[in-house]
Design an enzyme around this catalytic site. Structure first.
Site, short mmCIF file in Angstrom:
data_model
loop_
_atom_site.label_atom_id
_atom_site.label_comp_id
_atom_site.label_asym_id
_atom_site.label_seq_id
_atom_site.Cartn_x
_atom_site.Cartn_y
_atom_site.Cartn_z
N CYS A 211 5.32 -56.77 -10.97
CA CYS A 211 5.10 -58.19 -11.27
C CYS A 211 4.77 -59.00 -10.02
O CYS A 211 3.82 -59.77 -10.00
CB CYS A 211 6.34 -58.76 -11.97
SG CYS A 211 6.16 -60.50 -12.35
N CYS B 262 2.02 -59.90 -12.57
CA CYS B 262 2.07 -61.30 -13.04
C CYS B 262 1.77 -62.35 -11.96
O CYS B 262 1.02 -63.29 -12.21
CB CYS B 262 3.45 -61.64 -13.61
SG CYS B 262 4.51 -60.30 -14.02
N LYS C 122 -1.79 -62.13 -10.41
CA LYS C 122 -2.68 -62.41 -11.55
C LYS C 122 -2.77 -63.90 -11.81
O LYS C 122 -3.84 -64.47 -11.95
CB LYS C 122 -2.17 -61.64 -12.77
CG LYS C 122 -2.92 -61.82 -14.07
CD LYS C 122 -2.48 -62.97 -14.91
CE LYS C 122 -1.02 -63.07 -15.23
NZ LYS C 122 -0.52 -62.07 -16.15
N TYR D 243 -3.42 -57.38 -23.08
CA TYR D 243 -3.12 -58.45 -22.12
C TYR D 243 -4.01 -58.36 -20.87
O TYR D 243 -4.63 -59.33 -20.45
CB TYR D 243 -1.69 -58.30 -21.59
CG TYR D 243 -0.56 -58.69 -22.48
CD1 TYR D 243 0.06 -59.92 -22.32
CD2 TYR D 243 -0.06 -57.82 -23.43
CE1 TYR D 243 1.16 -60.28 -23.09
CE2 TYR D 243 1.04 -58.16 -24.20
CZ TYR D 243 1.64 -59.39 -24.03
OH TYR D 243 2.73 -59.74 -24.78
N GLU E 143 -6.98 -60.93 -19.69
CA GLU E 143 -6.71 -61.79 -18.54
C GLU E 143 -7.75 -61.57 -17.43
O GLU E 143 -8.26 -62.53 -16.85
CB GLU E 143 -5.29 -61.53 -18.02
CG GLU E 143 -4.23 -62.02 -19.00
CD GLU E 143 -2.79 -61.79 -18.55
OE1 GLU E 143 -1.89 -62.41 -19.13
OE2 GLU E 143 -2.54 -60.98 -17.62
N HIS F 71 3.08 -89.01 -27.20
CA HIS F 71 1.66 -89.27 -27.43
C HIS F 71 1.00 -89.84 -26.18
O HIS F 71 1.61 -90.67 -25.51
CB HIS F 71 1.52 -90.27 -28.58
CG HIS F 71 0.10 -90.48 -28.99
ND1 HIS F 71 -0.64 -89.51 -29.62
CD2 HIS F 71 -0.72 -91.55 -28.83
CE1 HIS F 71 -1.85 -89.99 -29.85
NE2 HIS F 71 -1.92 -91.23 -29.37
N GLU G 65 2.39 -82.47 -29.19
CA GLU G 65 2.90 -83.30 -30.29
C GLU G 65 2.49 -82.74 -31.66
O GLU G 65 3.14 -83.00 -32.67
CB GLU G 65 2.45 -84.76 -30.15
CG GLU G 65 0.98 -85.00 -30.36
CD GLU G 65 0.59 -86.47 -30.16
OE1 GLU G 65 1.10 -87.33 -30.90
OE2 GLU G 65 -0.23 -86.75 -29.25
P1 NDP Z 1 -1.80 -53.21 -23.84
O1 NDP Z 1 -0.96 -52.21 -24.50
O2 NDP Z 1 -1.55 -54.65 -24.02
O3 NDP Z 1 -3.33 -52.96 -24.23
C1 NDP Z 1 -3.91 -51.70 -24.10
C2 NDP Z 1 -5.30 -51.79 -24.66
O4 NDP Z 1 -5.96 -50.53 -24.46
C3 NDP Z 1 -5.30 -52.07 -26.16
O5 NDP Z 1 -6.37 -52.92 -26.45
C4 NDP Z 1 -5.52 -50.67 -26.74
O6 NDP Z 1 -6.17 -50.68 -27.95
C5 NDP Z 1 -6.43 -50.06 -25.70
N1 NDP Z 1 -6.35 -48.61 -25.74
C6 NDP Z 1 -5.23 -47.85 -25.69
N2 NDP Z 1 -5.56 -46.55 -25.80
C7 NDP Z 1 -6.89 -46.49 -25.93
C8 NDP Z 1 -7.81 -45.43 -26.11
N3 NDP Z 1 -7.42 -44.15 -26.17
N4 NDP Z 1 -9.12 -45.72 -26.21
C9 NDP Z 1 -9.55 -47.01 -26.17
N5 NDP Z 1 -8.71 -48.05 -26.00
C10 NDP Z 1 -7.41 -47.79 -25.89
O7 NDP Z 1 -1.81 -52.78 -22.32
P2 NDP Z 1 -2.25 -53.52 -20.99
O8 NDP Z 1 -2.69 -52.42 -20.10
O9 NDP Z 1 -3.19 -54.64 -21.25
O10 NDP Z 1 -0.88 -54.12 -20.49
C11 NDP Z 1 0.28 -53.29 -20.40
C12 NDP Z 1 1.53 -54.07 -20.72
O11 NDP Z 1 1.85 -54.89 -19.62
C13 NDP Z 1 1.43 -55.02 -21.90
O12 NDP Z 1 1.68 -54.40 -23.12
C14 NDP Z 1 2.45 -56.05 -21.56
O13 NDP Z 1 3.69 -55.59 -22.04
C15 NDP Z 1 2.44 -56.08 -20.05
N6 NDP Z 1 1.67 -57.23 -19.57
C16 NDP Z 1 2.09 -58.48 -19.87
C17 NDP Z 1 1.39 -59.57 -19.42
C18 NDP Z 1 1.85 -60.94 -19.77
O14 NDP Z 1 3.00 -61.09 -20.19
N7 NDP Z 1 0.99 -61.96 -19.66
C19 NDP Z 1 0.19 -59.43 -18.61
C20 NDP Z 1 -0.17 -58.07 -18.37
C21 NDP Z 1 0.54 -57.03 -18.84
P3 NDP Z 1 -5.37 -50.80 -29.35
O15 NDP Z 1 -4.86 -52.19 -29.42
O16 NDP Z 1 -6.42 -50.49 -30.37
O17 NDP Z 1 -4.28 -49.79 -29.30
#
Ligand code: NDP
Length: 459
Positions: free
Chosen positions: A43, A48, A51, A177, A181, A435, A440
């Site tokens: 993070c 985080c 980012k 996510y 982002e 307001h 709101e």
């Molecule tokens: P996520 O799990 O959010 O997203 C992974 C993405 O990759 C999804 O769109 C998924 O698709 C896709 N994917 C997974 N496997 C495959 C595959 N075999 N082929 C093609 N696409 C695939 O992971 P992130 O890497 O974005 O982030 C990891 C974690 O970190 C998050 O879940 C969150 O918990 C945390 N995080 C939180 C943030 C915040 O609070 N703002 C910011 C960044 C990270 P599908 O949906 O179809 O499975």
């Protein structure tokens, strides 16, 4: 009772590990913590915090564009990636030193190196054996690359924070996510961004109205979102890479970013030597008190793959320290945790989505507000904010609050208190509006959306 070198040995000095170490030491435990990379964890070092700094930086472009409507003439602006990265690195160095100082002040011994289990009470680090009564695993996770993606042909979020130059064209694979982002970040700096997602719509698991709303806003900002896009092959070119898709289409870019999820860091831990069980994704299996299958070994944060969010890891750390060393047992409640996506515009969300609420609670009432933020009446920007309340019909309890629009994470953080307390729609309505604000709308939504089940078409 056998004597150990420490009462607690923490593996991993990220947000969760550091908090657990400090609080346990505060209860009088003799604590050591191991870190193989940098103190602060994902993070603070490459997640985080940096980012959010890049999101602020990218958003400046829109602030400059919007200024004209307010009478400002701003001379031609220029963005310098290298100076942003240098400034960001300085801030991350500062934060790392704050974390190191905090450990020092708490009298926690920091040991730099990669720790492995030798048995349930023994850790090996840099060839040295260290024993502890209790061991806490807080090693976090790492980005995964799909087959066909490697360190040559693609970056992950780890590298994205340290690029020497800004790519002119970047393809981001994934729709979660991190993908969303970084799409906003690179787009804000003027890169040509393609977001390649395998499914129907980005941000699976979020409320459908927000997913569609965000996809529309990102497209309006020039991000090329390709749905049902499956990358089959990445071919090296003289400069950059050519992506080959399942349907035969191709795309050329300077950089490919893999944002296809993260996996727990358990590969090199030798957890089996301690009798600690992993699930089939490699996550450490824990009970509600973060205890593993081994009585004296605990695990918190992303390595347990419960809710992979920093504040959750910190809360799990507090529960661990209070329970094990503070004599005040309690378990973290993983329900109703608010979260945000720092896309542009951002999303804030707490509680159940409309689809989840229908599944779990049957009859629900939906309230929505969609509007152009006041700021954009003069800026001329075509961007819309969306707010939504999901209410259980029988009890009128607000089950979910969702927002897409400027300041959504800040607003939803406050909404999370009410939702967590079980506030009803009437109690929301009794709060008088401030307001003019966007927030709101959450206390002035009076018109229930027509219910699809009334006309026999439950979604
Ligand atoms: P996520 O799990 O959010 O997203 C992974 C993405 O990759 C999804 O769109 C998924 O698709 C896709 N994917 C997974 N496997 C495959 C595959 N075999 N082929 C093609 N696409 C695939 O992971 P992130 O890497 O974005 O982030 C990891 C974690 O970190 C998050 O879940 C969150 O918990 C945390 N995080 C939180 C943030 C915040 O609070 N703002 C910011 C960044 C990270 P599908 O949906 O179809 O499975």
């Amino acid at each position: 009772m056998p004597s150990y070198d420490y009462d607690l040995f923490v593996i991993g000095a990220g947000s969760g590990g550091v908090r657990a170490a400090r609080v346990s030491a505060g209860y009088g435990a003799r604590v050591a913590i191991a870190e193989e990379y940098r103190v602060g964890g994902t993070c603070v070092i490459r997640g985080c915090v940096p980012k959010k700094l890049l999101v602020y930086a990218a958003h400046v472009r829109e602030e400059i564009e919007d200024a004209a409507g307010y009478g400002w003439t701003i001379p031609e602006s220029r963005f310098d990636w290298a100076s942003l990265i240098a400034n960001k690195d300085r801030e991350i160095d500062r934060l790392e030193s704050v974390y190191r100082r905090a450990l020092d002040n708490a009298k926690v011994t920091l040991i730099e190196g990669r720790a492995r289990f030798a048995d349930a009470h023994t850790i090996v680090i840099g060839g040295k054996r260290i024993t502890a009564d209790k061991i806490l695993i807080a090693t976090g996770g790492h980005p995964v690359r799909l087959p066909g993606f490697d360190e040559q042909n693609s970056i992950t979020s780890n590298e994205a924070f340290y690029l020497e130059t800004l790519p002119e064209r970047i393809a981001i694979v994934g729709g979660g996510y991190i993908a969303v982002e970084f799409a906003g970040i690179f787009n804000g700096f003027g890169s040509q961004v393609s977001l390649l997602y395998r499914g129907e719509q980005i941000l699976r698991g979020f409320d459908d109205d927000l997913r569609h709303g965000l996809a529309m806003e990102l497209t309006r900002k020039g991000i090329d979102i390709r749905l049902h896009a499956v990358v089959h092959r990445i071919e090296p070119m003289v400069t950059g890479w050519r992506l080959h898709f399942g349907d035969g289409a191709t795309m050329e870019v300077d950089k490919v970013m893999a944002a296809t999820g993260r996996r727990p860091n358990t590969g090199d831990l030798d957890a089996a030597l301690a009798g600690v069980k992993l699930d089939h994704h490699g996550a450490i299996v824990v009970d509600a008190y973060s205890k593993t299958s081994r009585e004296n070994v605990y695990a918190i944060g992303d390595v347990t793959d419960r809710l992979n969010l920093t504040p959750v890891a910190i809360r799990e750390a507090m529960a661990f320290a209070d329970t094990v060393f503070g004599g005040r047992p309690w378990a973290m409640d993983h329900d109703g945790v608010a979260s945000a996506v720092f896309s542009q515009p951002p999303i804030g969300t707490v509680g159940l989505t409309e689809a989840e609420a229908r599944r779990r609670h049957g009859a629900i009432d939906i309230y929505k507000a969609g509007f152009r933020p006041m700021k954009h009446t003069l800026s001329g920007r075509q961007e819309r904010t969306l707010m939504k309340l999901v209410v259980e019909r029988s009890s009128q309890r607000v089950l979910g609050a969702h927002m897409l629009g400027p300041d959504a994470p800040e607003i939803i953080q406050a909404m999370a208190i009410a939702v967590k307390m079980g506030a009803t729609k009437q109690q929301f309505d009794e709060a008088v509006a401030i307001h003019p604000t966007a927030a709101e709308e959450f206390v002035t939504m009076r018109m229930r959306e027509p219910d699809p089940s009334d006309v026999g078409q439950v979604p």
